[in-house]
Scaffold this active site. Structure first.
Site, PDB file in Angstrom:
ATOM      1  N   ASP B  37       0.211  -1.274  -0.154  1.00  0.00           N
ATOM      2  CA  ASP B  37      -0.160  -0.265   0.893  1.00  0.00           C
ATOM      3  C   ASP B  37       0.709   1.161   0.128  1.00  0.00           C
ATOM      4  O   ASP B  37       1.934   1.441   0.255  1.00  0.00           O
ATOM      5  CB  ASP B  37      -0.722   0.276   1.271  1.00  0.00           C
ATOM      6  CG  ASP B  37      -2.093   0.904   1.026  1.00  0.00           C
ATOM      7  OD1 ASP B  37      -3.137   0.905   0.975  1.00  0.00           O
ATOM      8  OD2 ASP B  37      -2.338   2.222   0.720  1.00  0.00           O
ATOM      9  N   VAL B  66       2.129   1.581  -6.509  1.00  0.00           N
ATOM     10  CA  VAL B  66       2.353   0.260  -7.015  1.00  0.00           C
ATOM     11  C   VAL B  66       2.734   1.509  -8.852  1.00  0.00           C
ATOM     12  O   VAL B  66       3.279   0.247  -9.706  1.00  0.00           O
ATOM     13  CB  VAL B  66       0.930  -0.372  -7.938  1.00  0.00           C
ATOM     14  CG1 VAL B  66       0.641  -1.058  -6.550  1.00  0.00           C
ATOM     15  CG2 VAL B  66      -0.216   0.846  -7.920  1.00  0.00           C
ATOM     16  N   TYR B 173     -11.986   5.968 -14.179  1.00  0.00           N
ATOM     17  CA  TYR B 173     -12.639   4.830 -13.229  1.00  0.00           C
ATOM     18  C   TYR B 173     -12.251   4.499 -14.413  1.00  0.00           C
ATOM     19  O   TYR B 173     -11.739   2.518 -14.038  1.00  0.00           O
ATOM     20  CB  TYR B 173     -13.425   5.549 -12.052  1.00  0.00           C
ATOM     21  CG  TYR B 173     -13.324   4.205 -11.249  1.00  0.00           C
ATOM     22  CD1 TYR B 173     -12.634   3.942 -10.702  1.00  0.00           C
ATOM     23  CD2 TYR B 173     -14.394   3.260 -11.413  1.00  0.00           C
ATOM     24  CE1 TYR B 173     -12.227   3.130  -9.515  1.00  0.00           C
ATOM     25  CE2 TYR B 173     -14.263   2.322 -10.523  1.00  0.00           C
ATOM     26  CZ  TYR B 173     -13.401   2.169  -9.215  1.00  0.00           C
ATOM     27  OH  TYR B 173     -13.755   1.414  -8.759  1.00  0.00           O
ATOM     28  N   LYS B 177     -11.190   0.625 -15.540  1.00  0.00           N
ATOM     29  CA  LYS B 177     -11.673  -0.899 -14.973  1.00  0.00           C
ATOM     30  C   LYS B 177     -12.376  -1.772 -16.048  1.00  0.00           C
ATOM     31  O   LYS B 177     -11.417  -3.144 -16.319  1.00  0.00           O
ATOM     32  CB  LYS B 177     -12.503  -0.630 -13.591  1.00  0.00           C
ATOM     33  CG  LYS B 177     -12.262   0.574 -12.950  1.00  0.00           C
ATOM     34  CD  LYS B 177     -11.554  -0.824 -11.982  1.00  0.00           C
ATOM     35  CE  LYS B 177     -11.042  -0.588 -10.382  1.00  0.00           C
ATOM     36  NZ  LYS B 177     -10.093  -0.601  -9.480  1.00  0.00           N
TER      37      LYS B 177
END
Lengths: 82, 262
Positions: B37, B66, B173, B177
């Site tokens: 995280d 990440v 978003y 996704k």
């Protein structure tokens, strides 16, 4: 010919766009009074408004619509008035 | 794969769905879990909670973004070395920066900022690509004692969303996704010969800190379209991850856990 007062027709547009009772809409109603009246909701409301009155708004007019009274003013300039 | 044989890493592990997945893995007996995280304090607290509830030597934290290729590679390598191998990666890290691509309203003409678009795509999509890539490399290096030639040697689970097919006000978003599903399916096809599976899970509205940031009015609107009439819990998504681990016939597909949203 639609005999309803213009403000009532606008209130019906709000009911359709924002799922609020038409009765609570007055000329003083502003975005803060209607939970779904955000920038996306505004576009949807303007589209329903255009269908209801059979006209198209300019970008400047759409941005001017910061209250029901503003909407009534824009409509009046386009010849839509009681 | 048995969940009690999992040495896995989970991104976005400090809260919400990611934390629930870590908890599920430890509860089910997974020997080693790596929590990744970018939020140091939240991550520390989450690791301490799990270490206290289970065993401190079964859980390790890696604080990183990440999007950082080198840190991701290092963390995956360190985890695999510490755990003695890696056979699960869960891509759960993500950001939600709502806004219409273009809108005209009383607030003026608003264009969705390129910076927010890039942050969303970089974190949600590129981050998952980087983590998957390094995790797969570790899976290929991992030795599986007493495994049969038919046995799956690794799994990548990617958390997509009900918004993957598009949702007004969520262009960045949704695009990220949707692309994650394409990535998951592609990985499944590429890695089948190596006995590594790749799947996606598409949760609906789940009771997480991310969902709490969606304006109440829009959350209610979404809930009106959920047949079970409530938000999901993170544990229900973790349960879906367990299904993906244990059902080796499930590969290259999206598992929809959305309460029957329509």
């Amino acid at each position: 010919m639609n005999e309803q007062p213009i403000v009532s027709r606008v209130a019906n547009v709000f009911h359709e766009a924002f799922a609020v009772p038409a009765e609570i809409i007055t000329s003083q109603t502003a975005p803060d009074d209607v939970p779904k009246w955000d920038s996306l909701g505004h576009m949807n409301m303007v589209s329903i408004l255009e269908k209801e009155f059979g006209l198209q708004f300019e970008i400047d007019e759409i941005m001017e619509m910061a209250s029901v009274q503003n909407i009534l003013d824009v409509l009046a300039r386009k010849g839509i008035k009681d | 794969m048995r969940t009690d044989s999992i040495n896995g890493i989970v991104t976005g592990a400090a809260g919400g769905i990611g934390l629930a997945i870590c908890r599920m893995l430890l509860e089910a007996g997974a020997p080693k879990v790596g929590m990744l995280d970018s939020q140091p304090e939240k991550l520390q607290a989450a690791r301490e909670e799990l270490a206290a509830a289970y065993a401190p030597d079964r859980v390790r934290q890696f604080c990183l973004d990440v999007r950082d290729q080198e840190k991701v590679a290092r963390a995956v390598e360190q985890f695999a070395e510490w755990a003695g191998g890696l056979n699960l990666a869960v891509n759960c890290a993500g950001v939600l920066l709502d806004g219409a691509v273009m809108s005209v309203s009383f607030a003026g003409v608003k264009r969705y900022p390129l910076e927010q678009w890039e942050t969303t795509l970089d974190t949600n999509l590129t981050g998952a690509f980087l983590v998957s890539r390094e995790a797969i490399a570790a899976m290929l290096r991992s030795r599986i004692p007493n495994s049969s030639p038919d046995e799956c040697r690794g799994l990548v689970v990617t958390i997509s969303s009900i918004s993957r097919l598009g949702r007004a006000g969520q262009a960045a978003y949704s695009a990220s996704k949707g692309a994650l599903v394409s990535l998951a399916v592609t990985l499944a096809q590429e890695l089948a010969p190596s006995r590594i599976r790749s799947v996606a899970i598409a949760p609906g509205l789940v009771d997480t800190p991310m969902a709490a940031r969606i304006p109440q009015v829009h959350r209610s609107e979404m809930l009106d379209r959920v047949t079970v009439g409530r938000m999901g819990c993170p544990d229900e998504i973790a349960h879906a991850v367990r299904f993906c681990i244990e059902n080796e016939f499930f590969n290259g597909r999206v598992l929809e856990i959305d309460g029957g949203a329509f």
